[in-house]
Every structure is written in C-alpha cells, then in structure tokens.
Motif scaffolding. Structure first.
Motif, PDB file in Angstrom:
ATOM      1  N   GLU A 198     -24.112  50.487  44.917  1.00 16.93           N
ATOM      2  CA  GLU A 198     -23.964  49.318  45.780  1.00 16.93           C
ATOM      3  C   GLU A 198     -25.263  48.952  46.487  1.00 16.93           C
ATOM      4  O   GLU A 198     -25.407  47.856  47.029  1.00 16.93           O
ATOM      5  CB  GLU A 198     -22.831  49.517  46.800  1.00 16.93           C
ATOM      6  CG  GLU A 198     -23.003  50.685  47.745  1.00 16.93           C
ATOM      7  CD  GLU A 198     -22.549  52.032  47.176  1.00 16.93           C
ATOM      8  OE1 GLU A 198     -22.779  53.034  47.860  1.00 16.93           O
ATOM      9  OE2 GLU A 198     -21.992  52.088  46.078  1.00 16.93           O
ATOM     10  N   ALA A 199     -26.234  49.862  46.475  1.00 14.49           N
ATOM     11  CA  ALA A 199     -27.512  49.580  47.125  1.00 14.49           C
ATOM     12  C   ALA A 199     -28.516  48.932  46.165  1.00 14.49           C
ATOM     13  O   ALA A 199     -29.592  48.524  46.593  1.00 14.49           O
ATOM     14  CB  ALA A 199     -28.111  50.861  47.701  1.00 14.49           C
ATOM     15  N   LEU A 200     -28.156  48.847  44.903  1.00 19.16           N
ATOM     16  CA  LEU A 200     -29.071  48.235  43.927  1.00 19.16           C
ATOM     17  C   LEU A 200     -29.139  46.724  44.122  1.00 19.16           C
ATOM     18  O   LEU A 200     -28.124  46.074  44.350  1.00 19.16           O
ATOM     19  CB  LEU A 200     -28.609  48.539  42.498  1.00 19.16           C
ATOM     20  CG  LEU A 200     -28.707  49.998  42.056  1.00 19.16           C
ATOM     21  CD1 LEU A 200     -28.091  50.167  40.674  1.00 19.16           C
ATOM     22  CD2 LEU A 200     -30.152  50.465  42.048  1.00 19.16           C
ATOM     23  N   VAL A 201     -30.325  46.204  44.028  1.00 19.70           N
ATOM     24  CA  VAL A 201     -30.533  44.761  44.112  1.00 19.70           C
ATOM     25  C   VAL A 201     -30.984  44.303  42.732  1.00 19.70           C
ATOM     26  O   VAL A 201     -31.987  44.771  42.211  1.00 19.70           O
ATOM     27  CB  VAL A 201     -31.608  44.396  45.178  1.00 19.70           C
ATOM     28  CG1 VAL A 201     -31.852  42.911  45.202  1.00 19.70           C
ATOM     29  CG2 VAL A 201     -31.181  44.903  46.543  1.00 19.70           C
ATOM     30  N   TRP A 202     -30.210  43.381  42.173  1.00 17.98           N
ATOM     31  CA  TRP A 202     -30.491  42.907  40.823  1.00 17.98           C
ATOM     32  C   TRP A 202     -31.150  41.539  40.869  1.00 17.98           C
ATOM     33  O   TRP A 202     -30.888  40.741  41.750  1.00 17.98           O
ATOM     34  CB  TRP A 202     -29.206  42.811  40.023  1.00 17.98           C
ATOM     35  CG  TRP A 202     -28.554  44.137  39.779  1.00 17.98           C
ATOM     36  CD1 TRP A 202     -27.649  44.760  40.576  1.00 17.98           C
ATOM     37  CD2 TRP A 202     -28.778  45.013  38.684  1.00 17.98           C
ATOM     38  NE1 TRP A 202     -27.279  45.960  40.039  1.00 17.98           N
ATOM     39  CE2 TRP A 202     -27.971  46.137  38.867  1.00 17.98           C
ATOM     40  CE3 TRP A 202     -29.578  44.946  37.552  1.00 17.98           C
ATOM     41  CZ2 TRP A 202     -27.939  47.190  37.967  1.00 17.98           C
ATOM     42  CZ3 TRP A 202     -29.539  46.005  36.650  1.00 17.98           C
ATOM     43  CH2 TRP A 202     -28.732  47.118  36.870  1.00 17.98           C
ATOM     44  N   SER A 203     -31.980  41.284  39.881  1.00 18.12           N
ATOM     45  CA  SER A 203     -32.535  39.947  39.700  1.00 18.12           C
ATOM     46  C   SER A 203     -32.545  39.644  38.215  1.00 18.12           C
ATOM     47  O   SER A 203     -32.420  40.537  37.389  1.00 18.12           O
ATOM     48  CB  SER A 203     -33.953  39.864  40.280  1.00 18.12           C
ATOM     49  OG  SER A 203     -34.831  40.685  39.540  1.00 18.12           O
TER      50      SER A 203
ATOM     51  N   ARG B   3     -18.468  30.902  31.464  1.00 12.71           N
ATOM     52  CA  ARG B   3     -19.023  32.224  31.738  1.00 12.71           C
ATOM     53  C   ARG B   3     -20.402  32.042  32.359  1.00 12.71           C
ATOM     54  O   ARG B   3     -21.246  31.328  31.819  1.00 12.71           O
ATOM     55  CB  ARG B   3     -19.143  33.040  30.460  1.00 12.71           C
ATOM     56  CG  ARG B   3     -19.747  34.414  30.678  1.00 12.71           C
ATOM     57  CD  ARG B   3     -19.775  35.243  29.418  1.00 12.71           C
ATOM     58  NE  ARG B   3     -18.445  35.465  28.897  1.00 12.71           N
ATOM     59  CZ  ARG B   3     -17.658  36.489  29.242  1.00 12.71           C
ATOM     60  NH1 ARG B   3     -18.067  37.348  30.127  1.00 12.71           N
ATOM     61  NH2 ARG B   3     -16.482  36.624  28.701  1.00 12.71           N
ATOM     62  N   CYS B   4     -20.604  32.706  33.465  1.00 11.65           N
ATOM     63  CA  CYS B   4     -21.926  32.718  34.081  1.00 11.65           C
ATOM     64  C   CYS B   4     -22.731  33.786  33.334  1.00 11.65           C
ATOM     65  O   CYS B   4     -22.517  34.989  33.518  1.00 11.65           O
ATOM     66  CB  CYS B   4     -21.843  33.042  35.574  1.00 11.65           C
ATOM     67  SG  CYS B   4     -23.459  33.194  36.338  1.00 11.65           S
ATOM     68  N   ARG B   5     -23.622  33.325  32.495  1.00 10.57           N
ATOM     69  CA  ARG B   5     -24.366  34.260  31.649  1.00 10.57           C
ATOM     70  C   ARG B   5     -25.368  35.084  32.456  1.00 10.57           C
ATOM     71  O   ARG B   5     -25.696  36.205  32.097  1.00 10.57           O
ATOM     72  CB  ARG B   5     -25.048  33.492  30.534  1.00 10.57           C
ATOM     73  CG  ARG B   5     -23.982  32.917  29.584  1.00 10.57           C
ATOM     74  CD  ARG B   5     -24.487  32.194  28.363  1.00 10.57           C
ATOM     75  NE  ARG B   5     -25.788  32.488  27.910  1.00 10.57           N
ATOM     76  CZ  ARG B   5     -26.790  31.591  27.818  1.00 10.57           C
ATOM     77  NH1 ARG B   5     -26.573  30.340  28.136  1.00 10.57           N
ATOM     78  NH2 ARG B   5     -27.973  31.940  27.391  1.00 10.57           N
ATOM     79  N   ARG B   6     -25.814  34.546  33.554  1.00  8.53           N
ATOM     80  CA  ARG B   6     -26.733  35.309  34.414  1.00  8.53           C
ATOM     81  C   ARG B   6     -26.003  36.504  35.016  1.00  8.53           C
ATOM     82  O   ARG B   6     -26.484  37.620  34.988  1.00  8.53           O
ATOM     83  CB  ARG B   6     -27.276  34.412  35.508  1.00  8.53           C
ATOM     84  CG  ARG B   6     -28.249  35.082  36.441  1.00  8.53           C
ATOM     85  CD  ARG B   6     -28.778  34.103  37.436  1.00  8.53           C
ATOM     86  NE  ARG B   6     -29.404  33.014  36.702  1.00  8.53           N
ATOM     87  CZ  ARG B   6     -30.584  32.489  36.974  1.00  8.53           C
ATOM     88  NH1 ARG B   6     -31.249  32.924  37.993  1.00  8.53           N
ATOM     89  NH2 ARG B   6     -31.082  31.520  36.262  1.00  8.53           N
ATOM     90  N   ARG B   7     -24.811  36.257  35.585  1.00  4.05           N
ATOM     91  CA  ARG B   7     -24.024  37.353  36.169  1.00  4.05           C
ATOM     92  C   ARG B   7     -23.579  38.328  35.079  1.00  4.05           C
ATOM     93  O   ARG B   7     -23.544  39.531  35.301  1.00  4.05           O
ATOM     94  CB  ARG B   7     -22.814  36.767  36.890  1.00  4.05           C
ATOM     95  CG  ARG B   7     -21.942  37.776  37.565  1.00  4.05           C
ATOM     96  CD  ARG B   7     -22.615  38.397  38.760  1.00  4.05           C
ATOM     97  NE  ARG B   7     -21.752  39.393  39.345  1.00  4.05           N
ATOM     98  CZ  ARG B   7     -22.184  40.491  39.925  1.00  4.05           C
ATOM     99  NH1 ARG B   7     -23.464  40.716  40.053  1.00  4.05           N
ATOM    100  NH2 ARG B   7     -21.327  41.366  40.405  1.00  4.05           N
ATOM    101  N   ASP B   8     -23.283  37.800  33.897  1.00  4.82           N
ATOM    102  CA  ASP B   8     -22.890  38.638  32.766  1.00  4.82           C
ATOM    103  C   ASP B   8     -24.027  39.599  32.401  1.00  4.82           C
ATOM    104  O   ASP B   8     -23.794  40.776  32.139  1.00  4.82           O
ATOM    105  CB  ASP B   8     -22.522  37.743  31.574  1.00  4.82           C
ATOM    106  CG  ASP B   8     -21.772  38.498  30.494  1.00  4.82           C
ATOM    107  OD1 ASP B   8     -20.968  39.385  30.849  1.00  4.82           O
ATOM    108  OD2 ASP B   8     -21.987  38.197  29.310  1.00  4.82           O
ATOM    109  N   ALA B   9     -25.271  39.100  32.381  1.00  3.69           N
ATOM    110  CA  ALA B   9     -26.421  39.954  32.070  1.00  3.69           C
ATOM    111  C   ALA B   9     -26.588  41.058  33.117  1.00  3.69           C
ATOM    112  O   ALA B   9     -26.884  42.213  32.777  1.00  3.69           O
ATOM    113  CB  ALA B   9     -27.689  39.116  31.992  1.00  3.69           C
ATOM    114  N   VAL B  10     -26.375  40.746  34.371  1.00  3.23           N
ATOM    115  CA  VAL B  10     -26.482  41.747  35.437  1.00  3.23           C
ATOM    116  C   VAL B  10     -25.393  42.800  35.265  1.00  3.23           C
ATOM    117  O   VAL B  10     -25.660  44.010  35.384  1.00  3.23           O
ATOM    118  CB  VAL B  10     -26.395  41.074  36.834  1.00  3.23           C
ATOM    119  CG1 VAL B  10     -26.225  42.106  37.936  1.00  3.23           C
ATOM    120  CG2 VAL B  10     -27.620  40.225  37.097  1.00  3.23           C
TER     121      VAL B  10
END
Length: 162
Positions: free
Chosen positions: A151-156, A130-137
């Motif tokens: 779809e316009a949101l940019v996540w970090s 599991r990619c925990r970074r992608r999971d958090a996003v």
C-alpha cells in the motif's frame, strides 16, 4: 421561488439546470467554491461610504485674527454594501440544490429514471470501458513477488505512442 407546473414538476430553473450542462457548469463551480455565481462573472458588490461632519467650533475672540482655520470634525461615517448574493444568485443555487436532490446517490443519474418501474420504465444498456493505464499498473503489481507494504508503493505510467 414557487414550483411551476410542467412536466418536470420542479421550478423552471431546476429543469433548465438539469437539461442544459452549459448553464449548469458555472453554477456547479460557484457552489463548489462557495461563492455567488455572479462573482464568477466578475461582479463585485458595490460599497459606498458617506461622511458626516460637524461645523468647526467657534474660536475665542483672541484667536480669530489667526489666518488658519480648523477643519470640520468628522462625526460619523456610514458604509453601505450591496449584498454578496444577489436574488438571481440565490435562485440559481436553490435550483441547483433541487437538481442535486433529484440525482441518484448510486450512479448520479436522474433519480426519476433510475428508480422507474422495471416493467414500465425506461430501459438501460450497460457499456464497459477499460482504463488501460490502471490495467497496466494492476498487472505490474501482480508481477511483484512478496512486496513489502504494497500500500506504500507509488505507481506511475509512461505513455508509449504507436
């Protein structure tokens, strides 16, 4: 380059590319960049120019006493260049193409293994990470109520060390 007999059925170089990732990496990079593998190692094709001159035309008798001489006239210059791709470059890139043709378009594994008979071929065991970074996003995106144009949101993400 002819097909050579052996267990792989393909040329020796293609089998070596498939079996040896250290050997394959620079060829892969050269293919991706569109340059010969030997150029990645620093080879530059040699270039030589040969100049041909005609003798200076004879001067009239009344000018012969002048101390200056006319320089010989350039007739032509011929430049020869080594080919950009050496024979070795062409063989390596051809072998790399043969290697890529033998890869499964779905998973990228060896096509011979991926499409082997289910009863008699090799078996596979799936593993999951599991990619925990992608999971958090994804969790943060679920917590938003009615986001405008999601779809316009940019996540970090920020890494928090324990």
């Amino acid at each position: 380059m002819e097909h050579q007999p052996g267990r792989g059925g393909g040329p020796f170089l293609a089998r070596r590319i498939a079996a040896d990732p250290e050997f394959r990496r620079p060829i892969e990079l050269a293919d991706r960049l569109g340059v010969p593998p030997s150029q990645l190692e620093g080879r530059e094709p040699a270039e030589t120019t040969v100049y041909e001159y005609a003798d200076a035309p004879a001067r009239p008798w009344w000018l012969r006493w002048l101390p200056w001489r006319r320089a010989p006239r350039l007739v032509r210059a011929v430049t020869t260049r080594e080919p950009l791709y050496t024979e070795q470059d062409r063989e390596e890139l051809l072998a790399y193409a043969i290697y890529r043709e033998g890869l499964c378009p779905v998973c990228g594994g060896a096509l011979e293994e991926c499409t082997s008979h289910e009863a008699t071929g090799i078996r596979f065991k799936a593993h999951r990470l599991r990619c925990r970074r992608r999971d958090a996003v994804l969790r943060a995106a679920e917590e938003l109520e009615n986001p405008r144009r999601p779809e316009a949101l940019v996540w970090s993400t920020t890494t928090i060390r324990r």
